[in-house]
Design a protein around this motif. Sequence first.
Motif, mmCIF file in Angstrom:
data_model
loop_
_atom_site.group_PDB
_atom_site.id
_atom_site.type_symbol
_atom_site.label_atom_id
_atom_site.label_comp_id
_atom_site.label_asym_id
_atom_site.label_seq_id
_atom_site.Cartn_x
_atom_site.Cartn_y
_atom_site.Cartn_z
ATOM 1 N N UNK A 1 -3.190 22.149 38.369
ATOM 2 C CA UNK A 1 -3.945 23.299 37.882
ATOM 3 C C UNK A 1 -4.127 23.254 36.366
ATOM 4 N N UNK A 2 -3.059 22.874 35.649
ATOM 5 C CA UNK A 2 -3.142 22.782 34.187
ATOM 6 C C UNK A 2 -4.134 21.699 33.766
ATOM 7 N N UNK A 3 -4.068 20.540 34.439
ATOM 8 C CA UNK A 3 -4.988 19.451 34.094
ATOM 9 C C UNK A 3 -6.434 19.855 34.347
ATOM 10 N N UNK A 4 -6.662 20.566 35.447
ATOM 11 C CA UNK A 4 -8.012 21.006 35.783
ATOM 12 C C UNK A 4 -8.502 22.079 34.820
ATOM 13 N N UNK A 5 -7.577 22.907 34.330
ATOM 14 C CA UNK A 5 -7.955 24.001 33.429
ATOM 15 C C UNK A 5 -8.403 23.497 32.067
ATOM 16 N N UNK A 6 -7.971 22.299 31.703
ATOM 17 C CA UNK A 6 -8.349 21.734 30.403
ATOM 18 C C UNK A 6 -9.758 21.160 30.495
ATOM 19 N N UNK A 7 -10.722 21.901 30.004
ATOM 20 C CA UNK A 7 -12.119 21.452 30.036
ATOM 21 C C UNK A 7 -12.397 20.408 28.961
ATOM 22 N N UNK A 8 -11.557 20.385 27.940
ATOM 23 C CA UNK A 8 -11.706 19.427 26.843
ATOM 24 C C UNK A 8 -10.810 18.230 27.115
ATOM 25 N N UNK A 9 -11.382 17.036 27.129
ATOM 26 C CA UNK A 9 -10.612 15.835 27.435
ATOM 27 C C UNK A 9 -9.706 15.452 26.279
ATOM 28 N N UNK A 10 -8.768 14.570 26.573
ATOM 29 C CA UNK A 10 -7.861 14.076 25.529
ATOM 30 C C UNK A 10 -8.661 13.395 24.420
ATOM 31 N N UNK A 11 -9.636 12.577 24.801
ATOM 32 C CA UNK A 11 -10.446 11.863 23.811
ATOM 33 C C UNK A 11 -11.196 12.834 22.899
ATOM 34 N N UNK A 12 -11.757 13.877 23.489
ATOM 35 C CA UNK A 12 -12.503 14.860 22.683
ATOM 36 C C UNK A 12 -11.567 15.674 21.791
ATOM 37 N N UNK A 13 -10.366 15.997 22.302
ATOM 38 C CA UNK A 13 -9.395 16.747 21.496
ATOM 39 C C UNK A 13 -8.969 15.933 20.277
ATOM 40 N N UNK A 14 -8.738 14.637 20.489
ATOM 41 C CA UNK A 14 -8.348 13.763 19.378
ATOM 42 C C UNK A 14 -9.481 13.655 18.362
ATOM 43 N N UNK A 15 -10.703 13.505 18.854
ATOM 44 C CA UNK A 15 -11.862 13.412 17.958
ATOM 45 C C UNK A 15 -11.988 14.659 17.095
ATOM 46 N N UNK A 16 -11.799 15.824 17.698
ATOM 47 C CA UNK A 16 -11.879 17.087 16.950
ATOM 48 C C UNK A 16 -10.768 17.174 15.914
ATOM 49 N N UNK A 17 -9.554 16.766 16.299
ATOM 50 C CA UNK A 17 -8.423 16.814 15.373
ATOM 51 C C UNK A 17 -8.679 15.939 14.150
ATOM 52 N N UNK A 18 -9.288 14.773 14.353
ATOM 53 C CA UNK A 18 -9.549 13.855 13.245
ATOM 54 C C UNK A 18 -10.663 14.356 12.330
ATOM 55 N N UNK A 19 -11.497 15.251 12.827
ATOM 56 C CA UNK A 19 -12.493 15.890 11.972
ATOM 57 C C UNK A 19 -11.841 16.957 11.101
ATOM 58 N N UNK A 20 -10.725 17.493 11.595
ATOM 59 C CA UNK A 20 -10.007 18.540 10.865
ATOM 60 C C UNK A 20 -9.052 17.960 9.834
ATOM 61 N N UNK A 21 -8.392 16.848 10.192
ATOM 62 C CA UNK A 21 -7.402 16.211 9.314
ATOM 63 C C UNK A 21 -7.709 14.721 9.249
ATOM 64 N N UNK A 22 -7.846 14.187 8.061
ATOM 65 C CA UNK A 22 -8.130 12.769 7.911
ATOM 66 C C UNK A 22 -6.875 11.937 8.160
ATOM 67 N N UNK A 23 -7.037 10.862 8.890
ATOM 68 C CA UNK A 23 -5.919 9.985 9.177
ATOM 69 C C UNK A 23 -6.136 9.247 10.475
ATOM 70 N N UNK A 24 -5.061 8.791 11.093
ATOM 71 C CA UNK A 24 -5.108 8.056 12.351
ATOM 72 C C UNK A 24 -4.316 8.808 13.399
ATOM 73 N N UNK A 25 -4.942 9.075 14.531
ATOM 74 C CA UNK A 25 -4.251 9.777 15.613
ATOM 75 C C UNK A 25 -3.187 8.869 16.213
ATOM 76 N N UNK A 26 -1.985 9.394 16.364
ATOM 77 C CA UNK A 26 -0.860 8.628 16.893
ATOM 78 C C UNK A 26 -0.442 9.139 18.275
ATOM 79 N N UNK A 27 -0.708 10.403 18.563
ATOM 80 C CA UNK A 27 -0.381 10.928 19.886
ATOM 81 C C UNK A 27 -1.175 12.200 20.151
ATOM 82 N N UNK A 28 -1.298 12.515 21.425
ATOM 83 C CA UNK A 28 -1.927 13.765 21.852
ATOM 84 C C UNK A 28 -1.303 14.159 23.178
#
Length: 230
Positions: A75-102
């Motif tokens: 249910x939790x996985x289905x509730x997340x409409x934003x994928x891991x890849x998209x969440x990481x992309x958004x985070x990198x727009x907010x903070x400059x650097x290299x994503x290490x985990x999500x």
Amino acid sequence: MKRNIVIASVAVAALVGGGTATALAVTGDGNAPGKQSSVRATDDDRNDRDDRDDSADDDRNDRDDDKADRADDAADAKAAKVSAADAITTALKSVQGTAVSAELDDEGSSLVWDVDVLSSGGAWHSVRIDPGTGKVLGSHTEQEDADDTAQARAALKGSSVTAVEAARAAAAKGTVTAVELDDDSRTSAWDVETTASNGAEKDWKVDLKSAAVTADTSSDDNSDDDGSDD
């Protein structure tokens, strides 16, 4: 899969007149406390309602709890409409650097994507993303051991596959709920966790250079998931 990181900043306000001290958590980036996610986490408290001591019922209760846990995970996985890849992309727009985990994580009664970003200056940032809207909920600076930071940098230097690419590569195996850099020099890879539609969880290794996805045979969970990838 999350690495153990310690939040760096806590502001303490002492009310001397009343003899009371109140601790207020703030973000290390100087931001106000983050906003709350729009997605509620599945309430699994019901799994603890039946805590009987009768040994004849223990096995059945354990099986029921495991089934309920898987239903919650699905249910939790289905509730997340934003994928891991998209969440990481958004985070990198907010903070400059290299994503290490999500990681898709429950924060109280809400679900959030918690993305760790390592800046070029060596600072660690934890960015919270709403899994329903994709908006940034907040971020804070975190403190990591210097040796771990150096190890992560060394692994990233030899990698041509980003966390976003690793998440996309593993998405064919199920809904990606966690991505983390395994910076062990002997097994350097992206560790990715997926959740199937039935709630079964599997761990995968994504090669840092080729993005090839292979089952993580070191994980005990993989042997318990009936081989289901969807």
